[in-house]
Design a protein around this motif. Sequence first.
Motif, PDB file in Angstrom:
ATOM      1  N   ALA A 127      -3.603   0.227  -7.676  1.00  0.00           N
ATOM      2  CA  ALA A 127      -4.879  -0.217  -8.233  1.00  0.00           C
ATOM      3  C   ALA A 127      -5.915   0.909  -8.187  1.00  0.00           C
ATOM      4  CB  ALA A 127      -5.391  -1.428  -7.460  1.00  0.00           C
ATOM      5  N   LEU A 128      -5.919   1.670  -7.100  1.00  0.00           N
ATOM      6  CA  LEU A 128      -6.858   2.782  -6.984  1.00  0.00           C
ATOM      7  C   LEU A 128      -6.546   3.864  -8.011  1.00  0.00           C
ATOM      8  CD1 LEU A 128      -9.203   4.150  -5.569  1.00  0.00           C
ATOM      9  CD2 LEU A 128      -7.589   4.988  -3.827  1.00  0.00           C
ATOM     10  N   LYS A 129      -5.264   4.145  -8.221  1.00  0.00           N
ATOM     11  CA  LYS A 129      -4.882   5.149  -9.217  1.00  0.00           C
ATOM     12  C   LYS A 129      -5.345   4.710 -10.609  1.00  0.00           C
ATOM     13  CE  LYS A 129      -2.732   8.000  -6.461  1.00  0.00           C
ATOM     14  NZ  LYS A 129      -3.325   9.331  -6.182  1.00  0.00           N
ATOM     15  N   LEU A 130      -5.202   3.410 -10.885  1.00  0.00           N
ATOM     16  CA  LEU A 130      -5.648   2.892 -12.175  1.00  0.00           C
ATOM     17  C   LEU A 130      -7.161   3.031 -12.314  1.00  0.00           C
ATOM     18  CD1 LEU A 130      -5.199   1.431 -14.838  1.00  0.00           C
ATOM     19  CD2 LEU A 130      -5.201  -0.747 -13.589  1.00  0.00           C
ATOM     20  N   SER A 131      -7.881   2.714 -11.248  1.00  0.00           N
ATOM     21  CA  SER A 131      -9.334   2.833 -11.264  1.00  0.00           C
ATOM     22  C   SER A 131      -9.763   4.278 -11.469  1.00  0.00           C
ATOM     23  CB  SER A 131      -9.914   2.286  -9.952  1.00  0.00           C
ATOM     24  OG  SER A 131     -11.305   2.473  -9.892  1.00  0.00           O
ATOM     25  N   GLU A 132      -9.089   5.198 -10.794  1.00  0.00           N
ATOM     26  CA  GLU A 132      -9.431   6.624 -10.924  1.00  0.00           C
ATOM     27  C   GLU A 132      -9.145   7.124 -12.332  1.00  0.00           C
ATOM     28  OE1 GLU A 132      -7.050   8.203  -7.797  1.00  0.00           O
ATOM     29  OE2 GLU A 132      -8.633   8.027  -6.278  1.00  0.00           O
ATOM     30  N   TRP A 133      -8.049   6.629 -12.931  1.00  0.00           N
ATOM     31  CA  TRP A 133      -7.740   7.030 -14.306  1.00  0.00           C
ATOM     32  C   TRP A 133      -8.821   6.522 -15.259  1.00  0.00           C
ATOM     33  CZ3 TRP A 133      -6.987   4.221 -18.779  1.00  0.00           C
ATOM     34  CH2 TRP A 133      -6.543   4.945 -19.884  1.00  0.00           C
ATOM     35  N   LEU A 134      -9.244   5.291 -15.078  1.00  0.00           N
ATOM     36  CA  LEU A 134     -10.280   4.722 -15.941  1.00  0.00           C
ATOM     37  C   LEU A 134     -11.563   5.545 -15.875  1.00  0.00           C
ATOM     38  CD1 LEU A 134      -9.715   0.957 -15.090  1.00  0.00           C
ATOM     39  CD2 LEU A 134      -9.422   1.997 -17.351  1.00  0.00           C
ATOM     40  N   LYS A 135     -11.885   6.009 -14.675  1.00  0.00           N
ATOM     41  CA  LYS A 135     -13.109   6.804 -14.513  1.00  0.00           C
ATOM     42  C   LYS A 135     -12.956   8.182 -15.128  1.00  0.00           C
ATOM     43  CE  LYS A 135     -16.297   8.605 -11.037  1.00  0.00           C
ATOM     44  NZ  LYS A 135     -16.554   8.803  -9.589  1.00  0.00           N
TER      45      LYS A 135
ATOM     46  N   LYS B 250      -9.525   0.347   1.737  1.00  0.00           N
ATOM     47  CA  LYS B 250      -8.223  -0.209   2.082  1.00  0.00           C
ATOM     48  C   LYS B 250      -7.144   0.865   2.195  1.00  0.00           C
ATOM     49  CE  LYS B 250      -8.744  -4.886   0.242  1.00  0.00           C
ATOM     50  NZ  LYS B 250     -10.187  -4.971   0.443  1.00  0.00           N
ATOM     51  N   VAL B 251      -7.231   1.862   1.332  1.00  0.00           N
ATOM     52  CA  VAL B 251      -6.179   2.885   1.293  1.00  0.00           C
ATOM     53  C   VAL B 251      -6.472   4.036   2.257  1.00  0.00           C
ATOM     54  CG1 VAL B 251      -4.977   4.555  -0.177  1.00  0.00           C
ATOM     55  CG2 VAL B 251      -5.573   2.299  -1.081  1.00  0.00           C
ATOM     56  N   TYR B 252      -7.715   4.516   2.262  1.00  0.00           N
ATOM     57  CA  TYR B 252      -8.047   5.721   3.020  1.00  0.00           C
ATOM     58  C   TYR B 252      -8.997   5.485   4.191  1.00  0.00           C
ATOM     59  CZ  TYR B 252      -5.958   8.094  -0.983  1.00  0.00           C
ATOM     60  OH  TYR B 252      -5.094   8.500  -1.955  1.00  0.00           O
ATOM     61  N   GLY B 253      -9.525   4.288   4.321  1.00  0.00           N
ATOM     62  CA  GLY B 253     -10.371   3.987   5.468  1.00  0.00           C
ATOM     63  C   GLY B 253     -11.855   3.976   5.142  1.00  0.00           C
ATOM     64  N   LEU B 254     -12.630   3.473   6.108  1.00  0.00           N
ATOM     65  CA  LEU B 254     -14.063   3.283   5.915  1.00  0.00           C
ATOM     66  C   LEU B 254     -14.811   4.587   5.686  1.00  0.00           C
ATOM     67  CD1 LEU B 254     -14.929   0.568   8.589  1.00  0.00           C
ATOM     68  CD2 LEU B 254     -14.900   0.301   6.102  1.00  0.00           C
ATOM     69  N   ARG B 255     -14.420   5.632   6.402  1.00  0.00           N
ATOM     70  CA  ARG B 255     -15.146   6.896   6.304  1.00  0.00           C
ATOM     71  C   ARG B 255     -15.142   7.414   4.873  1.00  0.00           C
ATOM     72  NH1 ARG B 255     -13.697  11.406  10.620  1.00  0.00           N
ATOM     73  NH2 ARG B 255     -14.449   9.678  11.918  1.00  0.00           N
TER      74      ARG B 255
ATOM     75  N   GLU C 163       0.812  -1.195   0.000  1.00  0.00           N
ATOM     76  CA  GLU C 163       0.000   0.000   0.000  1.00  0.00           C
ATOM     77  C   GLU C 163       0.855   1.259   0.000  1.00  0.00           C
ATOM     78  OE1 GLU C 163      -0.220  -2.489   2.097  1.00  0.00           O
ATOM     79  OE2 GLU C 163      -2.254  -2.963   2.672  1.00  0.00           O
ATOM     80  N   GLY C 164       2.141   1.129   0.128  1.00  0.00           N
ATOM     81  CA  GLY C 164       3.027   2.267   0.195  1.00  0.00           C
ATOM     82  C   GLY C 164       3.193   2.952  -1.144  1.00  0.00           C
TER      83      GLY C 164
END
Length: 623
Positions: free
Chosen positions: A206-214, A235-240, A136-137
């Motif tokens: 994975a999140l960066k890839l997802s954000e780019w796709l969107k 997973k990266v930023y928490g439940l909130r 996650e780093g």
Amino acid sequence: MWALRRASASIRKQGLNTGSIRICFATSELSNRCFEEFDTGINTITPVVSDRCLSVNRFYRMGHSAPMSFKGSCGFSSQAAGTRSSGEEDDKLDGIPELESPTASGSIQDGNANNDNGLVSEPEHIDEDSDDEGAEGSQSELGDTMTRISQKRPPYSEIVKAIFAALPLSVSSVMDKWVEEGKELTRADIKMAMLGLRKMRMYVVALKLSEWLKSSKHIDFTDRDYASQVDLIAKVYGLRNAEALVQKLPKSFRSEVVYRTLLANCVSVFDVNKSEEVFKKMKDLKLPISCFTCNQLLLLYKRTDKKKIADVLLLMEKENVKPNRSTYKILMDAKGESSDITGMEQVFETMKAEGIKPDIRTKGSLARHYISGGLQEKAEAVLKEMETDDVAGNSLAYTILLPLYAAIGKADEVRRIWQLCESNPRLSHYEAAIEAWGKLKKVDEAEAVFDMMLNKYQNLSSKRYSALLNVYANNNMLGKGMELVKQMTENGCHIGPLTWDSIIRLYIQAGEVEKAESVLNKAAKHARVKPMFRSYIVIMDQYAKSGDIHNTEKVFHWMRQAGFASLFRLYQALIRAYMNAKAPAYGMNERMKADKVFPNKELAAMLSQVDPFRKTAVSEILE
């Protein structure tokens, strides 16, 4: 479902049913009734489900003998809240969607390569040399991942290769170039890339890839795509932050798969209040209730409040939710953890009667509970039966058999099984063998296997080193453990939560709690990924054991700041500190009520001992 609820009766007889049920399932019939609790777990596999629903009445009538007294403890499957066995981790992520076509299964699995549902096709060694604990780093922490990718077996995502090869360029830059060059980018390509990144736990990437796709609008986002993003954000930023994303979604995308994904992440940190809130929202929205969702609740209450499990079982019956193989395995674990071996065997037989064939993981669970119950002969019989299955064609079998044979002290069997896979072992086999030799106190053998692994794979992740570190920790070998940590740093390994946890336990075993705390404090302050729950709780337990209220309260505060939601477990350790210090715990009841932590019978008894206003025989006489 009556079968499942009937099984709860024997657990109730063991004194686990206390207090009233405090869960609202948004149906008056459920919220107004109190049922016997049953300790169960979680859903993993969507597959084999009998066409016949588990016969409620038939199972309810099954006999339950009184719990026997067994040697040992139920430590094989009963872990501290906040930790997960590999099976549980697989279970949690099954059903969480990835970026894929609407006709796809919608199920992925994370963690180790113990998939047996056949729903996804993953590279066999996709995480062999990746850092499972620290992925996650930042991208800079990926280091020489690209070099190590060349050692992987195909298939491997070309997109992931391109991202690693272009480091330290951003994911968006790599993907923009990918499109400019006219390279194909289908949903199948995206799915493989996301699965690979999840496998290596590179959630930030994975999140960066997802954000780019969107943002690029390269694909039309569906509810499954949003659900994948919810999971990654949690997973990266928490439940909130994950919950905030769900609330911002258009109503048409707030589907069952989105909410169950959010629920799974709430359960993963054992946040009872938030999990129940999400589930109630699903009921209010009249979303369909799946077996995955119900099993998430079962996992939650298995760890936090067993008396609520019967409500879930009744809900499954009312909603006509059929149990799958994992449901039965959960029930077996619940029985085994409660030392109800007879009940566990009955669940196992019921599963087979319903036409669901036990897989090797289920049989392994059966053997573990036999071992923890002191029934070595029964355990060995199950292990031999497992070997008659297609062991050669199922690499998972070796991974399960090695530590189980070690647990019953069968060094010769460990050596024999290791020889079966020694010619071409996978990394999971190396780790299992290291663990097995460590259990047998044969540290030299464990080191020999580790050296073999190190010679075969030049760039091992810190997760692989942790296998031997755990052996040193369990055998109180602080010096060797610190030498291995030094070797890890010299080899460029990223030191992450698993390594910190091993170091902390090394110091704890050596009786140096203050040094363990120092490691934890530095890791929490300077690392990108927070330390594991068990790293905190093992220190907290040590302070509680010695009656050190000040330091126990301090670690309690740290854990609250870190966002750990397993408050029941935290209060249990905290109250024990007051007990051992023979000091009154002023305001403890109020603190627990404010946190919505309701004591079971055991915790209530502990509270009474630290109640500053409790009456004793002497105090009554003096009055």
